[in-house]
Scaffold this active site. Structure first.
Site, PDB file in Angstrom:
ATOM      1  N   TYR A 274      -0.747  -0.042  10.564  1.00  0.00           N
ATOM      2  CA  TYR A 274      -0.813  -0.602   9.215  1.00  0.00           C
ATOM      3  C   TYR A 274       0.335  -0.092   8.351  1.00  0.00           C
ATOM      4  O   TYR A 274       1.026  -0.870   7.683  1.00  0.00           O
ATOM      5  CB  TYR A 274      -2.156  -0.235   8.593  1.00  0.00           C
ATOM      6  CG  TYR A 274      -2.407  -0.794   7.221  1.00  0.00           C
ATOM      7  CD1 TYR A 274      -2.720  -2.137   7.049  1.00  0.00           C
ATOM      8  CD2 TYR A 274      -2.365   0.023   6.092  1.00  0.00           C
ATOM      9  CE1 TYR A 274      -2.979  -2.656   5.789  1.00  0.00           C
ATOM     10  CE2 TYR A 274      -2.622  -0.482   4.826  1.00  0.00           C
ATOM     11  CZ  TYR A 274      -2.930  -1.819   4.684  1.00  0.00           C
ATOM     12  OH  TYR A 274      -3.181  -2.332   3.439  1.00  0.00           O
TER      13      TYR A 274
ATOM     14  N   SER B 284       0.845  -1.191   0.000  1.00  0.00           N
ATOM     15  CA  SER B 284       0.000   0.000   0.000  1.00  0.00           C
ATOM     16  C   SER B 284       0.878   1.237   0.000  1.00  0.00           C
ATOM     17  O   SER B 284       2.012   1.209   0.503  1.00  0.00           O
ATOM     18  CB  SER B 284      -0.885  -0.008   1.255  1.00  0.00           C
ATOM     19  OG  SER B 284      -1.488   1.248   1.475  1.00  0.00           O
TER      20      SER B 284
ATOM     21  N   LYS C  11       3.382  -2.247   6.630  1.00  0.00           N
ATOM     22  CA  LYS C  11       3.575  -2.314   5.181  1.00  0.00           C
ATOM     23  C   LYS C  11       4.964  -1.812   4.784  1.00  0.00           C
ATOM     24  O   LYS C  11       5.568  -2.327   3.835  1.00  0.00           O
ATOM     25  CB  LYS C  11       2.494  -1.508   4.460  1.00  0.00           C
ATOM     26  CG  LYS C  11       1.111  -2.143   4.505  1.00  0.00           C
ATOM     27  CD  LYS C  11       1.080  -3.502   3.826  1.00  0.00           C
ATOM     28  CE  LYS C  11      -0.342  -4.044   3.698  1.00  0.00           C
ATOM     29  NZ  LYS C  11      -0.389  -5.381   3.051  1.00  0.00           N
TER      30      LYS C  11
END
Length: 250
Positions: A164, A145, A168
């Protein structure tokens, strides 16, 4: 008789994972291995997917916090007659529950996110390495992402998803390490766009959008197109946005 192309997609029961599984199954002579969390996971949509001539679905169980599931999955696919793996797509991931702000993020939430989003894909690659090495042109892709891009943070304010985004970014680092250290393997990081999946639509609403702009079908086809003829020379070691073909900064 055409040789089958064998693909493994983790987290394939919903969202872009399901979209990719359906797209691959619609192509002739594809063995599509789909991992889901457990035997209790609803796989109705997967099993109902249309299958082209010579294509079939295999289900395996990989829970992202398990240290042993990937190795068991290898045993299961070998028992089913799979002798090589052409494409491994590490798609499974997740966002920490509650999405706490950066200065409220605790170690448990952060460690969980790194385990699910970064460590789990690495464990799957480690387990399936022998089967990948038996393929003519093995490819390994992780679904990442822009939240994992440190350079982009100042532009998209991805610090609002700290657990998150940090996970990532870790995934991106590990994947670049795989690219540099495993010269036999075509490895790349993929941002499929902001997708109309449950988490994608949630993120879209956090930034003022009614829904994510990229459909699941568009995202799935973009990933598959990028991987179909991928080589180390063309895409190896890149952070690729498959929604528009641009190479993203780390």
């Amino acid at each position: 008789m055409s040789k089958s192309t064998t693909v493994l997609i983790t987290g394939a029961n919903k969202g872009i994972g399901l979209g990719m599984a359906k797209a691959y199954l619609s192509r002739p002579n594809h063995i599509v291995i789909c991992s889901v969390r457990s035997a209790k996971t609803d796989v109705t949509d997967l099993e109902a997917a249309s299958k082209a001539s010579g294509s079939k679905l295999l289900l395996v169980y990989i829970e992202s916090t398990s240290k042993t599931d990937p190795a068991k999955a290898v045993e299961d696919v070998q028992a089913a007659g799979v002798d090589h793996l052409d494409v491994l797509i590490a798609n499974a991931g997740g966002m920490p529950e509650g999405n706490k702000p950066l200065l409220e993020l605790g170690p448990d939430e952060l460690c969980w996110s790194v385990q699910v989003n970064a460590a789990a894909p690495l464990l799957v690659l480690q387990a399936f390495k022998p089967l990948l090495q038996k393929a003519d042109a093995p490819r390994f892709a992780v679904i990442s992402s822009t939240s994992g891009s440190i350079e982009h943070m100042k532009n998209i304010h991805s610090f609002i998803f700290p657990g998150y985004g940090a996970a990532k970014a870790t995934l991106n680092w590990l994947t670049m390490g795989v690219h540099l250290s495993q010269e036999w393997l075509t490895t790349l990081v993929i941002h499929p766009g902001l997708v109309q999946s449950e988490p994608g639509n949630w993120v879209a609403k956090q930034i003022g959008m009614a829904e994510a702009p990229t459909t699941i079908e568009q995202a799935a086809e973009g990933v598959i197109k990028a991987l179909t003829n991928a080589t180390r020379e063309s895409v190896g070691g890149k952070f690729l946005s498959t929604s528009d073909g641009t190479v993203l900064p780390w």
